[in-house]
Each structure stands twice: as C-alpha cells, then as structure tokens.
Design a protein around this motif. Structure first.
Motif, PDB file in Angstrom:
ATOM      1  N   UNK A   1      97.023  26.817  29.703  1.00 35.55           N
ATOM      2  CA  UNK A   1      97.350  27.574  28.490  1.00 35.55           C
ATOM      3  C   UNK A   1      98.346  26.840  27.596  1.00 35.55           C
ATOM      4  N   UNK A   2      98.314  25.513  27.625  1.00 32.78           N
ATOM      5  CA  UNK A   2      99.207  24.710  26.802  1.00 32.78           C
ATOM      6  C   UNK A   2      98.477  24.243  25.559  1.00 32.78           C
ATOM      7  N   UNK A   3      99.148  24.325  24.427  1.00 34.02           N
ATOM      8  CA  UNK A   3      98.543  23.834  23.197  1.00 34.02           C
ATOM      9  C   UNK A   3      98.549  22.313  23.224  1.00 34.02           C
ATOM     10  N   UNK A   4      97.355  21.719  22.982  1.00 37.82           N
ATOM     11  CA  UNK A   4      97.246  20.271  23.077  1.00 37.82           C
ATOM     12  C   UNK A   4      96.280  19.742  22.018  1.00 37.82           C
ATOM     13  N   UNK A   5      96.649  18.630  21.437  1.00 41.24           N
ATOM     14  CA  UNK A   5      95.785  17.918  20.496  1.00 41.24           C
ATOM     15  C   UNK A   5      95.435  16.577  21.110  1.00 41.24           C
ATOM     16  N   UNK A   6      94.134  16.311  21.208  1.00 36.18           N
ATOM     17  CA  UNK A   6      93.708  15.042  21.798  1.00 36.18           C
ATOM     18  C   UNK A   6      93.521  14.005  20.699  1.00 36.18           C
ATOM     19  N   UNK A   7      94.235  12.900  20.815  1.00 33.95           N
ATOM     20  CA  UNK A   7      94.112  11.814  19.862  1.00 33.95           C
ATOM     21  C   UNK A   7      93.039  10.853  20.347  1.00 33.95           C
ATOM     22  N   UNK A   8      91.955  10.779  19.577  1.00 31.51           N
ATOM     23  CA  UNK A   8      90.878   9.866  19.947  1.00 31.51           C
ATOM     24  C   UNK A   8      91.294   8.446  19.577  1.00 31.51           C
ATOM     25  N   UNK A   9      91.539   7.640  20.580  1.00 23.99           N
ATOM     26  CA  UNK A   9      91.995   6.266  20.353  1.00 23.99           C
ATOM     27  C   UNK A   9      91.335   5.350  21.362  1.00 23.99           C
ATOM     28  N   UNK A  10      90.923   4.215  20.868  1.00 27.11           N
ATOM     29  CA  UNK A  10      90.350   3.195  21.731  1.00 27.11           C
ATOM     30  C   UNK A  10      91.032   1.875  21.412  1.00 27.11           C
ATOM     31  N   UNK A  11      91.193   1.003  22.378  1.00 25.24           N
ATOM     32  CA  UNK A  11      91.780  -0.300  22.070  1.00 25.24           C
ATOM     33  C   UNK A  11      90.886  -1.070  21.126  1.00 25.24           C
ATOM     34  N   UNK A  12      91.448  -1.856  20.211  1.00 24.79           N
ATOM     35  CA  UNK A  12      90.615  -2.630  19.275  1.00 24.79           C
ATOM     36  C   UNK A  12      89.581  -3.467  20.010  1.00 24.79           C
ATOM     37  N   UNK A  13      88.363  -3.443  19.474  1.00 21.66           N
ATOM     38  CA  UNK A  13      87.300  -4.229  20.083  1.00 21.66           C
ATOM     39  C   UNK A  13      86.974  -3.801  21.495  1.00 21.66           C
ATOM     40  N   UNK A  14      87.291  -2.537  21.814  1.00 22.52           N
ATOM     41  CA  UNK A  14      87.032  -2.064  23.170  1.00 22.52           C
ATOM     42  C   UNK A  14      87.832  -2.811  24.218  1.00 22.52           C
ATOM     43  N   UNK A  15      88.862  -3.521  23.789  1.00 18.38           N
ATOM     44  CA  UNK A  15      89.677  -4.288  24.730  1.00 18.38           C
ATOM     45  C   UNK A  15      89.068  -5.617  25.139  1.00 18.38           C
ATOM     46  N   UNK A  16      87.941  -6.003  24.522  1.00 12.39           N
ATOM     47  CA  UNK A  16      87.283  -7.260  24.894  1.00 12.39           C
ATOM     48  C   UNK A  16      88.026  -8.434  24.261  1.00 12.39           C
ATOM     49  N   UNK A  17      88.452  -9.408  25.071  1.00 12.40           N
ATOM     50  CA  UNK A  17      89.276 -10.515  24.546  1.00 12.40           C
ATOM     51  C   UNK A  17      88.621 -11.281  23.406  1.00 12.40           C
ATOM     52  N   UNK A  18      87.293 -11.519  23.499  1.00 10.51           N
ATOM     53  CA  UNK A  18      86.642 -12.311  22.463  1.00 10.51           C
ATOM     54  C   UNK A  18      86.604 -11.573  21.128  1.00 10.51           C
ATOM     55  N   UNK A  19      86.498 -10.226  21.176  1.00 10.42           N
ATOM     56  CA  UNK A  19      86.491  -9.443  19.939  1.00 10.42           C
ATOM     57  C   UNK A  19      87.891  -9.364  19.338  1.00 10.42           C
ATOM     58  N   UNK A  20      88.884  -9.216  20.194  1.00 13.06           N
ATOM     59  CA  UNK A  20      90.273  -9.185  19.710  1.00 13.06           C
ATOM     60  C   UNK A  20      90.628 -10.512  19.057  1.00 13.06           C
ATOM     61  N   UNK A  21      90.174 -11.611  19.665  1.00 14.26           N
ATOM     62  CA  UNK A  21      90.438 -12.929  19.089  1.00 14.26           C
ATOM     63  C   UNK A  21      89.755 -13.077  17.732  1.00 14.26           C
ATOM     64  N   UNK A  22      88.512 -12.567  17.619  1.00 14.89           N
ATOM     65  CA  UNK A  22      87.794 -12.638  16.346  1.00 14.89           C
ATOM     66  C   UNK A  22      88.487 -11.800  15.277  1.00 14.89           C
ATOM     67  N   UNK A  23      88.930 -10.595  15.660  1.00 19.73           N
ATOM     68  CA  UNK A  23      89.652  -9.744  14.714  1.00 19.73           C
ATOM     69  C   UNK A  23      90.941 -10.416  14.262  1.00 19.73           C
TER      70      UNK A  23
END
Length: 475
Positions: free
Chosen positions: A30-52
C-alpha cells in the motif's frame, strides 16, 4: 536525528529505478510508488556505448546536428501534392510486366511469409501470368519473376505491399523538392490481396479496380489544374479525429470530397460512378494509401544527406523489419526480426493465428503520424487496443526519440504541438525507446486476410546496426 524520525512518520512516496519487481512489492504494501523506466544507454553494450561516445565528439556532433537540421527541414518543408493516377507499368521506375514489388526490405520467394506469398500468387493470376494459384506458386519459385522492395522504386505498399504492372497508382509530387512517390489503391475490405487473400472475389475486385476505378480516377485528376494539396488535407484530418494510419474516417471524407466534382465531370456512366462512390463508402481506409505516399514523398526528400542520423524508412516484410537512414544513401537496409503485433483479434481468431508485423505503412510513423499521432485519435483504441491515456502518452513519448515537431501537422489535445518528426537513431539507442506503430494483423497463412489490429515496435537490432555503421562512416 529528530528530522530522520519525522521522515518515518510521514507517508512514503517512492520513486523506483531499476527492477520493476520492487515497485510491485511496494504496491502490495500500500505504498505510493512511481516507476522510472530507465535503461542503460545502448542496453549496456560496450560497442554501442563506444559508438555513442564517438558521435558525441564536438567535431563529429557538429556535422551530425547540421545534417539532421537539414534533413528535418526537408521533411517539414515538403509539400506533397496528389497530381494523378496511372498504371504502375507507365509510371513506376523499373517496373516490368514480370516485376512484383513487395513491402519491407529485400526478400526472396522462399523466405516470404504466408500473407506475402498469398498476395504474390494472387497478383500473378491477376496479371494473367498464371492461370491458377498453384501455377502462380511454381512461377514465383522459377526465377522468372523479379521481386523488389517497393521502397527501392519510389513506392510504398500496405501490408504485403504487392504491386504489379497493371495496378493503378497514386502519383504524388513534392512541389518543394521535385521528387515523386507512388502507392497503389486501397482494396477496402478485409479479404483483400494486400492481406494475403487471393480467391476469385479478390481477383474480380482487382479487375474492376483496373478497368473502372483506376481509369476514372486517372481521368478525373486530369481535370484538376493544381492537384490536391495533401499536407493541408492531412492537417485537417488530424484535427478531425484521424491519426491517418489506421483511422481514416475524416481523411477519406476529405479526399472523396475533393475528388467528387472531378469524377462527376468524367464521361463514365452513371452506374460506374455510383459503383465507385459505393466502393469508397464501403471502408474508411480509402485514403490510407494516400497518406503513405505523402509520407514517402516527404521522407525521400530527406534521404541521402551525409552525416545525418535521421530515419527515412521503416518497413516490414513479415519476416524482417528494416530501416533506412538518411546518412546511409541509396538502398542500404538495417534489419532485425519482424515482431508480433499485440491487439484485439476478430471473432474466431487467436493470437497464434497471426502473422508477424508486415507492411510499408510504418512510413506514416516515420513521418510522425499513425502511432506517433494517436493523441489526435483517441477512438483508435477501439481498434488497436489500449486506453485513451496510452494513446496520449505515445505521442508524448515519441518526442524523446525525435528531433523536432512539424508545425504544419499538429495535435489539438496536446495544445496544438506539431507531430514528433525526425526519428534519430542515436536517441533510440541512447534511451531504449522504440518507435510505436499501430497496424493491422494478417493471418499467418496465405489466402485468409486481416484478423485483427494492434500495437507493435521495431526490434532494437535495426537501430543498433545503423548506429554502428554510421559511427564508422561519420568521422
């Protein structure tokens, strides 16, 4: 210490970041809660983070921002005008009597989905290249038929998108930049070629469209001095409750209103004119292909701009989902697996009966209407499922992955903000937010047709591949 004690005496308001299961546990307490939809950039994939990271370098970022500004400016400034109708063989670049255009990225006969195979065989019978469906299937597999994506011929096609030489096409000219786009006519009913149906009633309707509807529209548009300004009409349709992908009540009314005085001046019989008007009245989808051609016309004007990360095509063939990006000129496709469409099914059908996402109609979302403009059409949820709040939220959320708003096409319920325009592959990969698409559902087997409608999204693969490719190209 007293302040800490006071904290425990107050009602808690929790913001949960990360696993959604923690939110569910708090709700149970019974607690009021707001879920923040967050994902690591590029899904956390190193090659995508490097490209970004590479694309954020000041020297490269300046090139991208300048290119994207130009691309989006070309989309927004485009003025697509309906100037005529004619058979594909007469107007579509590269069309031959043995060419079949299809939706989505390139695919051969062996890999085609059930709905697309059904549409191909039906088209071959319609063209007189085969006497029956079995013979048509043999011909399709023989290598004598050229299969090619609609998008590679300045065209778009609904669902299976199958387009053959004798079919009549919209001709839409971009008065700002001079390019032309084409799409075939709406067959209206649910048991139709574009959905994979191909029995004698489907072929008979195609014959009538070739012999009566198409010629009448062609001759009617010859009487129009300036053509029909589709961008202005699109803006009106959205203000009247359409999103112009799956809800076209207003758009079809506006289009036939503009065509009627021209049709009445043609030399066709009164009965033929009655038949055409009754055909248009049989389904609100009559204007659906028209908006697809408008969107194609505007987006093609923005394709091929060096260093741009703006998406100019989203298309599906029932097996793969493909995108094209402005900064990868020509017919470079980035693909991933076609997804399921989730939504209400017609009576008697189950989710397992459905084929995967198919069609070029996602060109509407690429432009900024359809799923991106669902806030203009709350009534669409009756067809595709969900709630009115979700429809509003989709239009708001899509701003996070686009670069601009189109001031020519606005959303009244969101204080007349322009539709979200210019999908940026960087923002999609950075946020993990996938473009929303509302669409019809075709049966997975050939010969049946439409069995529902719903919501889907592209696979992340398309945008990840595009980002990696452009990070190598730009620099």
């Amino acid at each position: 210490m007293n302040n800490i004690n006071q904290l425990f005496d107050r009602e808690l308001h929790v913001i949960n970041v990360g696993l959604e299961m923690f939110k569910d546990d708090l709700i149970k307490q019974k607690t009021k809660v707001t879920h923040l939809e967050w994902k690591p950039p590029g899904g956390g994939k190193p090659e995508l983070i490097a490209a970004l990271d590479k694309l954020e370098r000041p020297d490269i970022l300046a090139k991208i921002e300048a290119a994207n500004k130009l691309a989006v400016e070309r989309i927004i400034r485009s003025q697509p005008v309906l100037t005529g109708f004619d058979q594909a063989i007469n107007v579509v670049p590269g069309m031959t009597k043995t060419t079949i255009l299809h939706a989505g990225p390139p695919i051969d006969w062996e890999r085609m989905s059930g709905p697309m195979k059904g549409a191909v065989t039906g088209a071959l019978v319609f063209e007189g290249l085969a006497s029956n469906l079995e013979e048509a299937a043999q011909l399709a597999a023989s290598g004598e038929i050229t299969f090619s994506p609609c998008h590679e011929h300045n065209c778009v096609g609904s669902m299976a998108g199958v387009t053959s030489a004798s079919m009549f096409m919209h001709i839409v000219e971009n008065k700002t930049y001079g390019n032309v786009a084409y799409t075939n006519l709406s067959e209206q009913l649910s048991k139709i070629l574009r959905m994979g149906a191909n029995d004698e009633t489907v072929i008979a309707r195609l014959n009538w469209m070739r012999d009566v509807l198409g010629p009448m529209l062609r001759d009617a548009m010859k009487l129009s001095e300036n053509g029909i300004d589709l961008r202005l009409m699109l803006a009106q349709a959205l203000h009247m409750g359409d999103e112009c992908h799956n809800r076209n009540n207003a758009g079809t009314t506006l289009l036939i209103q503009a065509l009627t005085p021209l049709i009445l001046q043609t030399n066709y019989s009164t009965q033929d004119k009655i038949d055409v008007f009754q055909f248009v009245a049989s389904s609100d989808y009559f204007s659906g292909p028209t908006w697809m051609a408008l969107c194609k016309c505007a987006l093609d004007a923005a394709h091929g701009i060096e260093n741009s990360t703006i998406v100019t095509t989203m298309a599906r063939n029932g097996v793969e989902f493909g995108i094209r990006v402005s900064g990868a000129p020509g017919n470079v496709w980035f693909t991933g697996p076609a997804q399921k469409v989730v939504g209400p099914m017609f009576a008697g059908y189950k989710p397992e009966d459905a084929g995967l996402d198919i069609g070029d109609s996602a060109i509407t979302e690429t432009y900024g209407i359809g799923g991106f403009a669902m806030a203009t059409a709350p009534a669409i949820v009756a067809l595709v499922g969900g709630t009115v709040d979700e429809a509003l939220n989709y239009s708001t959320q899509m701003k996070e992955i686009t670069t601009a708003e189109n001031p020519n096409v606005t959303i009244p319920l969101l204080n007349f903000q322009g539709v979200p325009t210019g999908i940026d592959i960087r923002k999609v990969v950075q946020t993990g937010i996938m473009p929303v698409i509302n669409t019809a559902i075709a049966h997975k087997e050939p010969g049946i047709g439409m069995i529902g409608a719903g919501i889907t999204h592209p696979p992340a693969d398309c945008f990840e591949k595009a980002l990696l490719a452009l990070s190598e190209r730009i620099g």
